[in-house]
Design an enzyme around this catalytic site. Structure first.
Site, mmCIF file in Angstrom:
data_model
loop_
_atom_site.group_PDB
_atom_site.id
_atom_site.type_symbol
_atom_site.label_atom_id
_atom_site.label_comp_id
_atom_site.label_asym_id
_atom_site.label_seq_id
_atom_site.Cartn_x
_atom_site.Cartn_y
_atom_site.Cartn_z
ATOM 1 N N PHE A 1 0.856 -1.192 0.000
ATOM 2 C CA PHE A 1 0.000 0.000 0.000
ATOM 3 C C PHE A 1 0.886 1.233 0.000
ATOM 4 O O PHE A 1 1.802 1.345 0.817
ATOM 5 C CB PHE A 1 -0.915 0.028 1.228
ATOM 6 C CG PHE A 1 -1.827 1.221 1.238
ATOM 7 C CD1 PHE A 1 -2.962 1.248 0.429
ATOM 8 C CD2 PHE A 1 -1.544 2.332 2.014
ATOM 9 C CE1 PHE A 1 -3.799 2.363 0.410
ATOM 10 C CE2 PHE A 1 -2.384 3.454 1.999
ATOM 11 C CZ PHE A 1 -3.512 3.460 1.196
ATOM 12 N N ASP B 1 9.175 2.738 1.479
ATOM 13 C CA ASP B 1 7.989 3.397 2.005
ATOM 14 C C ASP B 1 7.932 3.040 3.493
ATOM 15 O O ASP B 1 7.490 1.948 3.854
ATOM 16 C CB ASP B 1 6.746 2.926 1.252
ATOM 17 C CG ASP B 1 5.476 3.577 1.783
ATOM 18 O OD1 ASP B 1 5.516 4.124 2.899
ATOM 19 O OD2 ASP B 1 4.444 3.519 1.089
ATOM 20 N N LYS C 1 2.707 9.733 8.383
ATOM 21 C CA LYS C 1 2.001 9.232 9.569
ATOM 22 C C LYS C 1 2.548 9.770 10.900
ATOM 23 O O LYS C 1 2.157 10.836 11.317
ATOM 24 C CB LYS C 1 1.936 7.697 9.523
ATOM 25 C CG LYS C 1 0.964 7.228 8.411
ATOM 26 C CD LYS C 1 0.437 5.817 8.606
ATOM 27 C CE LYS C 1 -0.804 5.565 7.774
ATOM 28 N NZ LYS C 1 -0.558 5.099 6.418
HETATM 29 C C1 LIG Z 1 -0.783 5.417 5.049
HETATM 30 C C2 LIG Z 1 0.224 4.970 4.065
HETATM 31 C C3 LIG Z 1 0.437 5.658 2.860
HETATM 32 C C4 LIG Z 1 -0.412 6.836 2.451
HETATM 33 O O1 LIG Z 1 -0.322 7.896 3.324
HETATM 34 P P1 LIG Z 1 -1.453 9.055 3.289
HETATM 35 O O2 LIG Z 1 -0.987 10.023 4.321
HETATM 36 O O3 LIG Z 1 -2.748 8.400 3.580
HETATM 37 O O4 LIG Z 1 -1.422 9.644 1.928
HETATM 38 C C5 LIG Z 1 1.431 5.211 2.035
HETATM 39 N N1 LIG Z 1 2.196 4.155 2.356
HETATM 40 C C6 LIG Z 1 2.022 3.457 3.496
HETATM 41 C C7 LIG Z 1 2.906 2.308 3.815
HETATM 42 C C8 LIG Z 1 1.020 3.832 4.375
HETATM 43 O O5 LIG Z 1 0.818 3.125 5.499
#
Ligand SMILES: *Cc1c(COP(=O)(O)O)cnc(C)c1O
Length: 403
Positions: A137, A222, A252
């Site tokens: 994700f 990420d 986050k």
């Molecule tokens: C939450 C998340 C995103 C997206 O972040 P947003 O602030 O919702 O745009 C991307 N990568 C990972 C691994 C995430 O947990």
């Protein structure tokens, strides 16, 4: 009651979320208080955002102080608060430069553009392919959903973008098989979050780094969910010896609840990102930077990280016991640190409801998991309470299955 005259209905909210019938008015530490006066133990933390819990005094103070001075000016000026946080992030990581965003998705966008532009200025404009992983994700923009390849997030939004491929998580050979003359970058979560708390081990991270280096492919992490203390090290890849990336996305926990993200890179990887190549109106404004600086300072403290390792160790032991006692309910315990996945035999959504009846908030996840993503400041007593509530939820799930 104050507020809009139509309060009490979500008819005017775009229906893209399946929301629990629950709203909160206040939080303190790992505790959330609902509008109907109940106290909940929060093991969601706004999806790994509220790393320091709710209403942390240092974050409240930083927000108030900056709120009375200056909120926003624009990146057409120097922003000292931004320079300070960028320096702290670079000091603590592999990175030399930082671009600030308002979200994780935008950090991913910046990373992808940085990677493609790198090869472009290197005289290899054909290198555009980004290799992601099944079950990953990366956010909800076009590029992010194409990078993760999740069919449910792509359907109905037109043709898939070219240049995005997916390998199998944890299978290096499947990555190698996709490498070719048009490969630009590998994009990976060292610990998958939404996909169900699946972690690459240290050997896998080291091997992936080596593979990318050998082939001139940029490695992008990420760490939006798994970074910033969540696994008990500042970043999840810090567990591995030789696995530093070229580019890394964070968000986050970075603002402890204030919307802010960042794309970190080495000078080399960022060499295509010159004046005019990218931008953001809000990204890195003084208000966001003041809160994020305060949050980062707290999260990066050795005592915070040691606390995460201690609580995670306790939870790991206790949850292993739970799995032994409830083999009919718990299929697997996975993840790393305080990014914990409990893979269930009964439906994970129903289990979340059973936990909520025990006044415990947990998140969903892929592969029929529920995730525990508590604030990093969860105490051992609160961890014990969470396990007791999970045990009661397991009991209830067992009774339900028997009925
Ligand atoms: C939450 C998340 C995103 C997206 O972040 P947003 O602030 O919702 O745009 C991307 N990568 C990972 C691994 C995430 O947990």
């Amino acid at each position: 009651m104050t507020g809009p005259s139509h309060a009490g209905s979500n008819d005017h909210i775009l229906g893209v979320y399946n929301r629990a019938p629950l709203a909160f008015e206040r939080g303190e530490g790992s505790r959330l208080y609902s509008t109907d006066g109940e106290a909940y133990l929060d093991c969601v933390a706004g999806i790994a955002v509220d790393a320091l819990g709710h209403a942390h005094p240092k974050l409240v103070a930083a927000l108030k102080a900056q709120g009375e001075k200056l909120w926003h000016v624009s990146n057409i000026y120097r922003i000292p608060e931004q320079e300070a946080l960028a320096a702290a992030l670079c000091e603590a990581t592999f990175a030399d430069v930082v671009f600030f965003t308002n979200s994780g998705t935008e950090a991913v966008e910046c990373a992808l553009k940085t990677a493609r532009k790198y090869h472009y200025v290197n005289g290899q404009p054909e290198r555009i392919d980004v290799i992601g992983f099944a079950g990953s994700f990366h956010g909800r923009s076009y590029a992010a959903v194409n990078a993760s390849g999740n069919a449910a997030y792509l359907e109905g939004f037109g043709p898939r973008l070219p240049g995005f491929l997916q390998a199998t998580f944890g299978d290096l050979d499947s990555v190698k098989a996709l490498f070719g003359p048009t490969t630009a970058a590998v994009l990976v979560e060292p610990v998958q979050g939404e996909g169900g708390a699946r972690a690459l081990d240290e050997a896998q991270l080291n091997a992936l780094r080596e593979l990318c280096s050998e082939s001139g492919v940029l490695l992008i992490y990420d760490e939006i969910q798994c970074g910033l203390g969540r696994t008990g090290r500042l970043f999840a890849h810090d567990w591995a010896e030789n696995a530093a990336p070229d580019i890394m996305c964070v968000a986050k926990a970075l603002g402890g609840g204030f919307p802010v993200g960042a794309c970190l890179a080495t000078t080399e990887a960022a060499k295509g990102m010159t004046v005019g190549a990218h931008g953001s109106t809000y990204g890195g404004n003084p208000l966001a930077m003041a809160v994020a600086s305060a949050a980062f300072e707290e999260i990066a403290k050795p005592e915070t990280l040691a606390h995460v390792r201690e609580v995670a160790g306790y939870l790991g032991q206790q949850l292993a016991g739970l799995k032994d006692r409830y083999p009919d309910i718990v299929a697997d315990i996975r993840g790393k640190g305080l990014l914990i996945g409990i893979q269930l035999i009964p439906n994970n959504r129903e289990f979340m409801n059973l936990a909520r009846e025990q006044k415990l908030l947990i998140a969903g996840g892929g592969e029929n998991c529920v995730r525990l993503l508590p604030p990093l400041v969860l105490t051992l007593d609160e961890a014990r309470e969470a396990v007791e509530k999970l045990e009661k939820a397991c009991e209830a799930a067992r009774r339900r299955a028997a009925a």
